[in-house]
Design a protein around this motif. Structure first.
Motif, short mmCIF file in Angstrom:
data_model
loop_
_atom_site.label_atom_id
_atom_site.label_comp_id
_atom_site.label_asym_id
_atom_site.label_seq_id
_atom_site.Cartn_x
_atom_site.Cartn_y
_atom_site.Cartn_z
N PRO A 8 0.83 -1.20 -0.09
CA PRO A 8 0.17 0.00 0.08
C PRO A 8 0.94 1.09 -0.09
O PRO A 8 1.92 1.16 0.64
CB PRO A 8 -0.80 -0.20 1.33
CG PRO A 8 -0.13 -1.07 2.06
CD PRO A 8 0.63 -1.97 1.25
N GLN A 9 0.02 2.23 -0.53
CA GLN A 9 1.03 3.52 -0.31
C GLN A 9 0.57 4.15 0.82
O GLN A 9 -0.23 4.26 1.41
CB GLN A 9 0.48 4.66 -1.58
CG GLN A 9 0.85 4.36 -2.68
CD GLN A 9 0.67 5.59 -3.64
OE1 GLN A 9 0.88 6.64 -3.31
NE2 GLN A 9 0.61 5.57 -5.12
N ARG A 10 1.88 4.46 1.53
CA ARG A 10 1.82 5.10 2.79
C ARG A 10 2.84 6.04 2.86
O ARG A 10 3.62 6.52 2.15
CB ARG A 10 2.32 4.20 4.02
CG ARG A 10 1.72 2.79 3.92
CD ARG A 10 0.39 2.66 4.44
NE ARG A 10 0.36 2.92 5.90
CZ ARG A 10 0.72 1.93 6.98
NH1 ARG A 10 0.64 0.69 6.47
NH2 ARG A 10 0.56 2.16 8.23
N VAL A 19 -0.95 0.55 -8.02
CA VAL A 19 -1.09 2.00 -7.54
C VAL A 19 0.13 2.72 -8.05
O VAL A 19 0.59 3.84 -7.47
CB VAL A 19 -1.45 2.22 -6.05
CG1 VAL A 19 -2.75 1.50 -5.92
CG2 VAL A 19 -0.50 1.50 -5.09
N GLY A 20 1.10 2.13 -8.73
CA GLY A 20 2.17 3.16 -9.61
C GLY A 20 3.48 2.85 -8.81
O GLY A 20 4.50 3.30 -9.29
N THR A 21 3.42 2.55 -7.49
CA THR A 21 4.63 2.63 -6.78
C THR A 21 4.51 1.41 -5.67
O THR A 21 3.52 1.03 -5.28
CB THR A 21 4.88 4.01 -6.30
OG1 THR A 21 6.07 4.12 -5.63
CG2 THR A 21 3.77 4.67 -5.14
N LEU A 26 -4.17 8.99 -18.06
CA LEU A 26 -3.09 9.60 -17.27
C LEU A 26 -2.92 8.82 -16.03
O LEU A 26 -1.90 9.15 -15.30
CB LEU A 26 -3.90 11.07 -16.83
CG LEU A 26 -3.66 12.14 -17.78
CD1 LEU A 26 -4.65 13.44 -17.22
CD2 LEU A 26 -2.06 12.44 -18.26
N VAL A 27 -3.89 7.95 -15.56
CA VAL A 27 -3.38 7.21 -14.67
C VAL A 27 -3.12 5.64 -14.97
O VAL A 27 -3.54 4.77 -15.10
CB VAL A 27 -4.55 6.98 -13.41
CG1 VAL A 27 -4.74 8.17 -12.69
CG2 VAL A 27 -5.85 6.36 -14.34
N GLU A 28 -1.89 5.62 -15.32
CA GLU A 28 -1.26 4.31 -16.13
C GLU A 28 -1.25 3.45 -15.27
O GLU A 28 -1.36 2.19 -15.83
CB GLU A 28 0.27 4.71 -16.73
CG GLU A 28 1.33 4.77 -15.58
CD GLU A 28 1.35 5.73 -14.77
OE1 GLU A 28 0.69 6.77 -15.05
OE2 GLU A 28 1.65 5.22 -13.36
N ASP A 29 -1.30 3.62 -13.78
CA ASP A 29 -1.03 2.52 -12.92
C ASP A 29 -2.43 1.82 -12.84
O ASP A 29 -2.56 0.40 -13.02
CB ASP A 29 -0.67 3.03 -11.58
CG ASP A 29 -1.47 4.21 -11.18
OD1 ASP A 29 -2.31 4.73 -12.07
OD2 ASP A 29 -1.22 4.66 -9.87
N PHE A 30 -3.61 2.72 -13.02
CA PHE A 30 -4.73 1.91 -12.69
C PHE A 30 -5.03 1.37 -14.16
O PHE A 30 -5.62 0.09 -14.01
CB PHE A 30 -5.99 3.04 -12.71
CG PHE A 30 -7.30 2.79 -12.66
CD1 PHE A 30 -7.71 2.19 -11.66
CD2 PHE A 30 -7.94 2.70 -13.88
CE1 PHE A 30 -9.40 1.89 -11.50
CE2 PHE A 30 -9.51 2.48 -13.78
CZ PHE A 30 -9.97 1.79 -12.69
#
Ligand code: UPG
Ligand code: MN
Length: 535
Positions: A320-322, A356-358, A422-426
């Motif tokens: 998860p992004q924290r 989520v990209g990262t 624009l949300v390449e992760d999604f």
């Protein structure tokens, strides 16, 4: 062999399901009443009907998250040494004035210092800003790594981003010496950033001077492929004689008039260049502002990626992004716990969390096509490290960074990170799930990565606008999750992706419910029915 991981359904799932039945009954009754009084409709009751229909639809879409939330635990200490596969880390940066180069260096050092065999680890930094300042900061990082890596290893430091470490450590003894060294690095980098270019007096060797001389002709939007090997595992050692991991700086070719596809384009360039150089079977994607907070996270991800039962169709393991540095009240809602933690756990019970990209570990092969119908063992040939600086490898790598690939049909549509949003992760996670891959969430108690959330209203709003536009690009494309996703992945997965894709739609019921009751109160008009009213 003892299992490397376990999981169970969150005990709240039963309550969620009971709640689903009650809430559905209440929602149906509400909508029934709305339509019952539609012949005496007023503008305010119509607005309420509109808001309630959206809320009911969104509620229905998100039930997949509540049906089967999964909780996982992994046991990295049980992972045999022989299972540690080669790992390529991708760090993206794009603007040396918005993303301070000394912080990018710190992020890079935090992953170079992973608790992982250094001859299996390669760190690639992609600089979309094509900036000599970023290269300079990374050269400095490479020099500092010779001291920093043994310091972290010998003192079992958990916080391996020097920037974060020195914020909390008082810096005595050896730590004090490290702090002085890191302050020196920051000072040199900051002075170059202030000037806007790298003064040749800051550079030590003639070879380095030559690199920066060449740079003077480049601009951020028009330059050839650049590749610099800053640490080479086979030759470079730290001060205690241990091998250093590979550290490679790249800036893909940019030409005006040639599409570059933003971060997805950068990740695809990284994918190609790493294939040409080290070709590790496992990849980690990281934003430059998100440093490692736990050196053991690659081993945690591997507990899943090497599991023979999961591996055939496991595409990625998402952490998860924290964030750090969010103010106590989080007034801009920057932590987004529902998206990154709660919904992700729910998604894990379906096809797996969205990307989520990262902070995400990928199996490389999943980015090159759907999972094979019959499991085939993949024998990744980790390319010999000693070859990295050879002209033939460098030529292949430079070619991989050419902008011609972004014009080709396959990259971004069938292979690699997907273009078109624009949300390449999604978009990428969604398409991988539609292809039949799955993913899972790894959420250890100690956050594996920590990043920065927008800290002011302007940044927060522009990030939200970018995300909403990107999500609409998916929602209103021919890959609309409600239809395409429901058929290709599963009904609930399609619904859950649609729920995210329609994020922008929340504004309608929120505005209506935020204004209408207050206005009705001011004008003394009844808005809601009384219990005694006929249905
Ligand atoms: O042309 C570009 C634009 C951005 N980036 C990098 O992409 C990352 C994310 O961009 P940022 O502007 O920070 O976007 P955020 O909205 O903060 O990031 C979130 O949203 C993005 C789009 O969904 C995801 O890619 C990120 O991983 C996620 O953290 C940063 O490291 C940038 O340096 C590039 O490499 N090239
Ligand atoms: Mn960001």
């Amino acid at each position: 062999m003892a299992p490397l991981h376990v999981h169970h359904i969150h005990p709240q799932a039963t309550l969620n399901r009971i709640h689903f039945y009650f809430y559905s009954a209440a929602t149906i009754a509400l909508i029934y009443r709305h339509f019952g009084i539609i012949s005496f409709a007023t503008p305010s009751t119509l607005l309420l009907l509109f808001a309630d229909l959206i809320l009911a639809f969104m509620w229905l879409l998100c039930q997949g998250f509540r049906w089967r939330p999964i909780v996982r635990r992994e046991f990295p200490n049980l992972l045999p040494q022989a299972q540690l596969q080669a790992l390529d880390v991708f760090i993206c940066t794009a603007d040396p004035f918005k993303e301070p180069p000394e912080s990018v260096s710190s992020t890079t050092l935090s992953v170079m210092a992973f608790d992982y065999p250094t001859d299996q680890l390669s760190v690639y930094v992609s600089d979309d800003g094509g900036s000599e300042l970023m290269l300079f900061a990374l050269m400095e990082a490479a020099k500092f790594a010779r001291y920093w890596l043994p310091f972290c290893r010998d003192n079992a430091v958990m916080e391996r981003s020097p920037e974060a470490y020195f914020e909390s450590s008082n810096g005595e003894g050896e730590a004090g010496e490290m702090k002085v060294m890191f302050e020196g690095l920051k000072e040199r980098v900051e002075s170059a950033v202030k000037r806007g270019y790298v003064d040749l007096s800051l550079v030590d060797t003639p070879e380095e001077k030559e690199i920066f001389m060449k740079w003077k002709n480049y601009t951020g939007r028009d330059h050839p492929s650049v590749i610099q090997i800053l640490c080479e595992s086979a030759n470079d050692k730290d001060i205690t004689g241990h091998q250093l991991p590979n550290l490679i700086y790249i800036s893909r070719e940019k030409r005006s008039g040639s599409p570059h596809h933003f971060k997805a384009g950068a990740l695809n360039a990284l994918l190609r260049v790493s294939e040409a150089m080290t070709n590790a079977p496992v990849l980690l994607t990281l934003d430059c502002d998100m440093h490692s907070n736990d050196p053991g996270s690659p081993k945690r991800a591997l507990c899943y990626l090497v599991d023979p039962d999961l591996a055939p169709n496991l595409s990625y393991v998402q952490f998860p992004q924290r964030y750090r540095g969010i103010n106590a009240d989080d007034i801009y809602g920057g932590e987004i716990r529902r998206l990154f933690l709660i919904s992700a756990r729910g998604f894990d019970g379906l096809h797996g969390p969205n990307y989520v990209g990262t902070g995400c570990f990928f199996s490389r092969r999943s980015l090159y096509g759907p999972p094979p119908a019959v499991a085939v063992p993949t024998n990744y040939e980790s390319k010999g490290c000693s070859l990295l600086r050879s002209e033939i490898v460098l030529q292949r790598a430079r070619n991989a960074l050419s902008c011609k690939y972004d014009r080709a049909q396959e990259w971004g549509s069938k292979i690699g990170f997907r273009y078109g949003s624009l949300v390449e992760d999604f978009n990428t996670g969604y398409k991988l799930h539609c292809e039949g891959w799955r993913s899972l969430l790894c959420n250890p108690d100690r956050p594996a990565f920590l990043g920065h959330a927008p800290k002011n209203l302007y940044d927060s709003l522009s990030q939200t606008r970018r995300w909403v536009v990107g999500l609409y690009e998916v929602a209103f494309s021919r890959y609309c999750p409600l239809f395409y996703g429901s058929i290709k992945a599963s009904l609930l997965t399609g619904f859950c992706y649609m729920y995210f894709a329609l994020w922008g739609v929340w504004c309608f019921p929120i505005i209506i419910y935020a204004l209408l009751p207050q206005l009705a109160l001011l004008y003394d008009k009844p808005l809601f029915p009384k219990v005694s009213d006929p249905l």
